[in-house]
Design a protein around this motif. Structure first.
Motif, PDB file in Angstrom:
ATOM      1  N   ASP A  46      65.994  32.262  73.185  1.00 17.49           N
ATOM      2  CA  ASP A  46      66.850  31.954  74.453  1.00 17.49           C
ATOM      3  C   ASP A  46      68.261  31.149  73.851  1.00 17.49           C
ATOM      4  N   ASN A  47      68.014  30.113  73.289  1.00 19.89           N
ATOM      5  CA  ASN A  47      69.228  29.145  72.720  1.00 19.89           C
ATOM      6  C   ASN A  47      69.507  29.503  71.123  1.00 19.89           C
ATOM      7  N   PHE A  48      70.574  30.108  70.970  1.00 20.25           N
ATOM      8  CA  PHE A  48      71.027  30.326  69.690  1.00 20.25           C
ATOM      9  C   PHE A  48      71.618  29.328  69.136  1.00 20.25           C
ATOM     10  N   SER A  49      71.852  28.207  69.646  1.00 18.31           N
ATOM     11  CA  SER A  49      72.376  26.828  68.954  1.00 18.31           C
ATOM     12  C   SER A  49      71.140  26.012  68.655  1.00 18.31           C
ATOM     13  N   GLU A  50      69.929  26.449  68.519  1.00 20.99           N
ATOM     14  CA  GLU A  50      68.713  25.641  68.121  1.00 20.99           C
ATOM     15  C   GLU A  50      68.150  26.356  67.153  1.00 20.99           C
ATOM     16  N   PRO A  51      67.272  25.651  66.481  1.00 23.68           N
ATOM     17  CA  PRO A  51      66.150  26.690  65.525  1.00 23.68           C
ATOM     18  C   PRO A  51      65.091  27.093  66.483  1.00 23.68           C
ATOM     19  N   THR A  52      64.496  28.062  66.187  1.00 26.08           N
ATOM     20  CA  THR A  52      63.143  28.685  66.973  1.00 26.08           C
ATOM     21  C   THR A  52      61.984  27.722  66.716  1.00 26.08           C
ATOM     22  N   LYS A  53      61.029  27.841  67.496  1.00 23.28           N
ATOM     23  CA  LYS A  53      59.969  27.111  67.234  1.00 23.28           C
ATOM     24  C   LYS A  53      59.222  27.162  65.734  1.00 23.28           C
ATOM     25  N   LEU A  54      59.025  28.473  65.691  1.00 23.84           N
ATOM     26  CA  LEU A  54      58.491  28.588  64.372  1.00 23.84           C
ATOM     27  C   LEU A  54      59.310  28.128  62.972  1.00 23.84           C
ATOM     28  N   THR A  55      60.407  28.189  63.170  1.00 21.50           N
ATOM     29  CA  THR A  55      61.552  27.670  62.075  1.00 21.50           C
ATOM     30  C   THR A  55      61.361  26.335  62.030  1.00 21.50           C
ATOM     31  N   GLU A  56      61.439  25.565  63.287  1.00 20.33           N
ATOM     32  CA  GLU A  56      61.237  24.234  63.314  1.00 20.33           C
ATOM     33  C   GLU A  56      59.638  23.797  62.519  1.00 20.33           C
ATOM     34  N   LYS A  57      58.703  24.447  62.979  1.00 19.89           N
ATOM     35  CA  LYS A  57      57.290  24.322  62.207  1.00 19.89           C
ATOM     36  C   LYS A  57      57.596  24.627  60.569  1.00 19.89           C
ATOM     37  N   LEU A  58      58.293  25.527  60.018  1.00 19.16           N
ATOM     38  CA  LEU A  58      58.514  25.749  58.767  1.00 19.16           C
ATOM     39  C   LEU A  58      59.395  24.566  57.856  1.00 19.16           C
ATOM     40  N   LEU A  59      60.306  23.996  58.811  1.00 18.09           N
ATOM     41  CA  LEU A  59      60.879  22.910  58.203  1.00 18.09           C
ATOM     42  C   LEU A  59      60.268  21.594  57.940  1.00 18.09           C
ATOM     43  N   LYS A  60      59.014  21.605  58.707  1.00 14.83           N
ATOM     44  CA  LYS A  60      58.283  20.535  58.631  1.00 14.83           C
ATOM     45  C   LYS A  60      57.025  20.583  57.979  1.00 14.83           C
ATOM     46  N   VAL A  61      56.943  21.557  57.143  1.00 14.74           N
ATOM     47  CA  VAL A  61      55.687  21.858  56.239  1.00 14.74           C
ATOM     48  C   VAL A  61      55.623  20.522  55.226  1.00 14.74           C
ATOM     49  N   PRO A  62      54.437  19.654  55.217  1.00 11.84           N
ATOM     50  CA  PRO A  62      54.339  18.870  54.266  1.00 11.84           C
ATOM     51  C   PRO A  62      54.572  19.184  52.806  1.00 11.84           C
ATOM     52  N   GLY A  63      55.328  18.454  52.175  1.00 15.30           N
ATOM     53  CA  GLY A  63      55.277  18.515  50.748  1.00 15.30           C
ATOM     54  C   GLY A  63      56.688  19.606  50.279  1.00 15.30           C
ATOM     55  N   ALA A  64      57.312  20.288  51.464  1.00 14.10           N
ATOM     56  CA  ALA A  64      58.588  21.260  51.183  1.00 14.10           C
ATOM     57  C   ALA A  64      59.796  20.549  51.495  1.00 14.10           C
ATOM     58  N   PHE A  65      59.727  19.353  51.888  1.00 11.05           N
ATOM     59  CA  PHE A  65      61.104  18.274  51.875  1.00 11.05           C
ATOM     60  C   PHE A  65      62.117  19.096  52.757  1.00 11.05           C
ATOM     61  N   GLY A  66      61.695  19.880  53.824  1.00 12.47           N
ATOM     62  CA  GLY A  66      62.411  20.470  54.849  1.00 12.47           C
ATOM     63  C   GLY A  66      63.002  21.604  54.181  1.00 12.47           C
ATOM     64  N   ASP A  67      62.724  22.114  53.222  1.00  9.97           N
ATOM     65  CA  ASP A  67      63.273  23.411  52.433  1.00  9.97           C
ATOM     66  C   ASP A  67      62.368  24.682  52.790  1.00  9.97           C
ATOM     67  N   PRO A  68      62.931  25.740  53.591  1.00  9.28           N
ATOM     68  CA  PRO A  68      62.208  26.814  53.990  1.00  9.28           C
ATOM     69  C   PRO A  68      61.583  27.734  52.847  1.00  9.28           C
TER      70      PRO A  68
END
Length: 310
Positions: A46-68
Motif C-alpha cells: 500500500d505504501n511504496f515509500s516504506e519497506p514491506t513487512k517481509l523486507t523489514e524482517k529480512l533486514l533484521k535477520v540476526p548476523g546479517a548486519f542489515g544486508d538482505p
C-alpha cells in the motif's frame, strides 16, 4: 575464485509472516443479531515509500548486519557458490542462471564481488523479492532464480542528509521534496577494506598488489502529477576492483594450482531507467506500467600466469 586476505562471512536465519488480518465488527441488522465480519487484507504494497513487512524482517535477520543478500543465504534452497564473490546458487543451478530485476528493469549483479554484500542502501528497499521456482515466462530464459527488487519511492519531506559509517564501509544518503508532488534521493557508498590491507604485504601466500575497493550508488526522482499517474527515473550502479598475487605455497594454490600468479578483478555496471505507471481504481485495481532502460555491464577478471588481462 578471487579471495582477499580479509573476508567477512555473515550468517543469519530468516523467519517471516507475509499476511496481516484485520478484524472489523460491523453492526448489521439481520433480525436483531449483529454480524461479525472478518476482512483479510494484504497491506504490504500500500505504501511504496516504506519497506514491506517481509523486507523489514529480512533486514533484521540476526548476523546479517542489515544486508538482505546475507540474510537470504539462510534459506534452504540458496547457497554461496565457489565462484568470485560467492554468487548465490539456487536449487542446484549455477549462478549465471539467475536473473536480476530492479524496479521492473534488468540490472547487473546486485551484490559486490569482494565482500558478497548487496549493492543497495538498505534504507531504500521497498521489496526484496526472490522467486526460487515456479515463475512465469515474463522473466525470460532464467532457469535458476529471479531476484526482483523494488526500491521505495522518495518521500515528500524536508531535505535530509544521513551519514552511515562502519568498519566495512561508509555511506551518504540525501533525500527530500522538490515540490509538493516531486521528490528525490541519492545514495553513495564506498568500502573501507583498503584501510586494513597493505600493498605488497604477504599474508598466507597472498600478496595484495593493488588495494581493493567497492562502490555503489542509487538515485531516484519521483513525480506524481495526479492520483493515477506516477513517473520515476532511476540511476543504479556498482563497481569492484582488486589485484593480488598468489604464491605456490599458499592454501589457494593447493586448492587450485592453476591460480598461481597474478589475479585481477574489475567489474562494474551502470543503468538508467524511466518508468511510468497508471492505476485506475474501480471495482478492482488495474495497473498499467511501461519502462525504458539502458545498462552498461563490464566484467573483467584474470587468473593465473597466462592471463591476458592483468
Amino acid at each position: 575464485m578471487f579471495r582477499l586476505p580479509l573476508r567477512s562471512i555473515l550468517l543469519g536465519c530468516l523467519s517471516a509472516n507475509t499476511a496481516m488480518a484485520q478484524h472489523t465488527l460491523v453492526d448489521t441488522e439481520a433480525g436483531d443479531n449483529p454480524i461479525e465480519e472478518v476482512i483479510v487484507t494484504d497491506s504490504e504494497h500500500d505504501n511504496f515509500s516504506e519497506p514491506t513487512k517481509l523486507t523489514e524482517k529480512l533486514l533484521k535477520v540476526p548476523g546479517a548486519f542489515g544486508d538482505p543478500m546475507q540474510a537470504i543465504f539462510s534459506l534452504p534452497v540458496i547457497v554461496q557458490s565457489d565462484e568470485e564473490g560467492g554468487e548465490p546458487a539456487v536449487r542446484s543451478s549455477g549462478p549465471k542462471d539467475n536473473a536480476f530485476l530492479v524496479d521492473y528493469l534488468p540490472a547487473g549483479p546486485i551484490f559486490h564481488s569482494l565482500l558478497g554484500n548487496s549493492i543497495f542502501n538498505e534504507d531504500l528497499l521497498h521489496d526484496f523479492g526472490l522467486h526460487a521456482a515456479g515463475f512465469g515466462s515474463q522473466y525470460g530464459k532464467a532457469t535458476g532464480a529471479i531476484f526482483d527488487i523494488t526500491l521505495r519511492q522518495p518521500r515528500i519531506q524536508p531535505l535530509s542528509v544521513t551519514l552511515d559509517a562502519s568498519l566495512l564501509q561508509i555511506g551518504l544518503l540525501t533525500e527530500g521534496a522538490i515540490t509538493e508532488n516531486q521528490a528525490f534521493y541519492l545514495s553513495y557508498r564506498e568500502s573501507l577494506i583498503h584501510l586494513f590491507l597493505d600493498e605488497e604485504k604477504d599474508e598466507e601466500g597472498l600478496t595484495v598488489t593493488s588495494k581493493p575497493g567497492a562502490k555503489d550508488y542509487q538515485a531516484k526522482y519521483f513525480w506524481q502529477p495526479d492520483e493515477q499517474n506516477i513517473l520515476s527515473f532511476l540511476l543504479l550502479g556498482s563497481e569492484d576492483k582488486a589485484k593480488q598475487e598468489v604464491s605456490e605455497g599458499s592454501e589457494e594454490a593447493l586448492l587450485d594450482p592453476g591460480g598461481v600468479g597474478k589475479q585481477s578483478l574489475d567489474t562494474r555496471f551502470d543503468s538508467q531507467g524511466l518508468t511510468w505507471s497508471y492505476t485506475e481504481d474501480g471495482e478492482g485495481k488495474t495497473e498499467w506500467k511501461a519502462a525504458l532502460g539502458h545498462i552498461r555491464d563490464q566484467q573483467k577478471s584474470a587468473l593465473g600466469p597466462n592471463s591476458l588481462w592483468i
